[in-house]
Design a protein around this motif. Structure first.
Motif, short mmCIF file in Angstrom:
data_model
loop_
_atom_site.label_atom_id
_atom_site.label_comp_id
_atom_site.label_asym_id
_atom_site.label_seq_id
_atom_site.Cartn_x
_atom_site.Cartn_y
_atom_site.Cartn_z
N LEU A 71 1.95 86.43 62.95
CA LEU A 71 2.53 86.24 64.28
C LEU A 71 3.63 87.27 64.55
O LEU A 71 3.70 87.87 65.63
CB LEU A 71 3.08 84.83 64.43
CG LEU A 71 2.06 83.70 64.58
CD1 LEU A 71 2.76 82.35 64.64
CD2 LEU A 71 1.22 83.90 65.83
N SER A 216 8.71 80.49 62.39
CA SER A 216 7.28 80.46 62.10
C SER A 216 7.01 80.88 60.65
O SER A 216 6.21 80.25 59.96
CB SER A 216 6.51 81.39 63.06
OG SER A 216 6.87 82.74 62.87
N GLN A 257 9.58 77.51 71.06
CA GLN A 257 8.55 78.25 71.77
C GLN A 257 8.29 77.68 73.17
O GLN A 257 8.05 78.41 74.13
CB GLN A 257 7.26 78.26 70.96
CG GLN A 257 7.34 79.05 69.66
CD GLN A 257 7.54 80.53 69.89
OE1 GLN A 257 6.63 81.25 70.30
NE2 GLN A 257 8.75 81.03 69.65
N LEU A 269 3.98 82.14 70.16
CA LEU A 269 2.84 81.23 70.24
C LEU A 269 2.53 80.94 71.69
O LEU A 269 3.32 80.31 72.39
CB LEU A 269 3.13 79.94 69.48
CG LEU A 269 2.03 78.88 69.44
CD1 LEU A 269 0.79 79.43 68.74
CD2 LEU A 269 2.52 77.63 68.74
N SER A 283 -10.51 76.79 67.14
CA SER A 283 -9.40 76.88 66.20
C SER A 283 -9.57 75.90 65.05
O SER A 283 -9.29 76.23 63.89
CB SER A 283 -8.07 76.61 66.92
OG SER A 283 -7.82 77.58 67.90
N LEU A 412 -2.68 85.28 66.66
CA LEU A 412 -2.88 83.86 66.39
C LEU A 412 -4.17 83.57 65.65
O LEU A 412 -4.19 82.75 64.71
CB LEU A 412 -2.85 83.09 67.72
CG LEU A 412 -2.97 81.57 67.61
CD1 LEU A 412 -1.89 80.99 66.71
CD2 LEU A 412 -2.91 80.93 69.00
N THR A 415 -4.03 84.31 62.02
CA THR A 415 -3.11 83.34 61.41
C THR A 415 -3.84 82.05 61.10
O THR A 415 -3.69 81.47 60.01
CB THR A 415 -1.93 83.05 62.35
OG1 THR A 415 -1.23 84.27 62.62
CG2 THR A 415 -0.96 82.06 61.73
#
Length: 468
Positions: A71, A216, A257, A269, A283, A412, A415
């Protein structure tokens, strides 16, 4: 601020296909280095006189630092320029690979793997943004399919390549060759992207959001370190305390965020990505699948070498039909998706789960007396089913996003993939590593099969993509 303001532009003389080739080589190295070490682990452990804890850290240190940097690396790419960040990370990754190869102690190799993981995160966080800026929108599904196929193939071919390199003992290098192979690949990728990647600096440079980066990184590190500790030492009080701290950090991160979003700033994010149903369900699929596959590859290596006493070369040879099947499945997937839509993914992951279940039953009935000619067909079929599932996953997941959302997805999505890798290795193999027996392997593969069948059910909730 609208995300389009930070998107980088492509000059008129951009060369997208050579640029993509350089990115594909980088993706191949990132993914193969997560699994290539698995078949070399016994040799590395013996040569460096490493403890079982160090053996696990050779893998988890890479996965953990990879996940924790993505990120922040994506934001650095937005601020410093995708080209600069990608090329710098590529050079560091190549140098770190050389350091891995010349390491003479277990702590030194772990430190090199940490640096390698950070650099891999720096590269991976730029890839989607580079590709979407280099190609017109109508080419994105094709390019994402190629990226997904290369990433999946790299993960699967890693153990085979590792076994072959250790067995070949090229120039007397032994296990060091599994890291030195990145030197020519890294130099080639650097030459291609340095020459053909023409993305400049963004016109509007967003602030780094240091508070978000710290929160994060701390959240991911605490969570993944706790899972690694559980894997090594069992369910004790310390990892639970770490997970509680990770939950607290995550809560603060999400609140921070949200505040960034309300203030019209550019958060690390992007919550609006999850408003798209394909991305939200995708996801979950990505997280669970990457965890599932990482645990599967690692379990195969340890089962064949530690329990069935296969050589690294024989282990790689047995997994070759799996890789060939995956290539065949990858070729068939685009045609199947155009004809049958997301049901292709349902058939793929369900078929894989059934193959693994049959394999677990066979291992139990024979008590480890494996007949290679007998298992070649099921191993090929399992790989074919994996190809059907994983190649369409990323294109379908990203197909509903607007162009302005792709920069955020660039950091993202990898990640999510790396969190899945670490979760799978820690959770699904926790019992396995403490019971190096045929019964432990059977339990492990049965759990993998059950999770795969559950993923098959989840794919039924994916919206159908545009089949054109």
């Amino acid at each position: 601020m609208d995300q389009t303001q930070s998107t980088q532009t492509t000059p008129k003389k951009a060369a997208p296909w050579p640029t993509l080739t350089g990115c594909l080589i980088a993706v191949f190295m990132q993914m193969v280095d997560g699994t290539i070490i698995t078949t070399a682990l016994p040799t590395i452990t013996k040569d460096l006189k490493a403890s079982p804890q160090s053996q696990l850290l050779f893998i988890s240190a890479y996965a953990l630092t990879f996940a924790c940097t993505l990120l922040t690396a994506a934001r650095l790419g937005e601020r410093l320029g995708r080209r600069t960040t990608f090329l710098t990370s590529l050079l560091i990754f190549t140098t770190a690979s050389m350091w891995c190869g010349i390491s003479s102690t277990a702590p030194e190799l772990i430190a090199a793997r940490v640096l390698q993981g950070c650099a891999a995160g720096g590269m991976a966080a730029q890839t989607i943004a580079i590709v979407t800026a280099s190609f017109p929108r109508n080419r994105h599904p094709q390019v994402f399919a190629i990226l997904g196929a290369v990433a999946g193939f790299a993960g699967m071919v890693g153990p085979i390549l590792g076994g072959a390199l250790v067995a070949a003992n090229l120039f007397g290098l032994g296990w060091q060759a599994v890291f030195f192979i990145n030197l020519p690949l890294g130099l080639l990728a650097f030459a291609l992207t340095f020459r053909y990647l023409h993305l400049g600096r963004p016109e509007h440079r967003e602030p780094l959001d240091p508070a978000g980066a710290v929160l994060s990184t701390a959240s991911l590190f605490l969570l993944l370190y706790a899972l690694t500790d559980i894997q090594q030492n069992g369910w004790q009080s310390e990892p639970f305390a770490l997970m509680a701290a990770a939950s607290a950090c995550s809560t603060v991160f999400f609140v921070q965020q949200r505040r960034q979003t309300r203030r019209a700033r550019n958060p690390l994010l992007r919550f609006d990505l999850f408003a798209d149903r394909r991305f939200a369900i995708g996801s979950i699929l990505v997280t669970v699948f990457f965890g599932l596959f990482t645990a599967f590859v690692f379990a195969i290596s340890i089962t064949l070498q530690d329990e069935l006493h296969f050589s690294p070369w024989k282990t790689g040879l047995l997994m070759t039909p799996f890789a060939l099947g995956a290539c065949a499945g990858a070729l068939a997937a685009p045609f199947s998706v155009r004809r049958w839509g997301v049901r292709t993914m349902t058939v793929g992951i369900t078929g894989y789960g059934l193959c693994v279940a049959v394999g677990a039953a066979y291992l139990d009935m024979t008590d480890g007396d494996v007949s290679i000619p007998l298992v070649i067909g099921p191993v090929f079929l399992a790989g074919f089913c994996i190809g059907l599932f994983c190649v369409p996953l990323q294109p379908i997941m990203l197909s509903g996003l607007a162009q302005r959302q792709m920069d955020a997805a660039s950091g993202l999505l990898p990640t999510i993939e790396q969190i899945g890798n670490a979760l799978g290795l820690a959770l699904l193999s926790a019992v396995f590593f403490r019971a190096h027996t045929i019964a432990g392997s059977v339990t492990m593969f049965a759990a993998i099969a059950a999770v795969a069948l559950g993923l098959g059910v989840l794919t039924l909730f994916l919206p159908e993509p545009d089949r054109s």
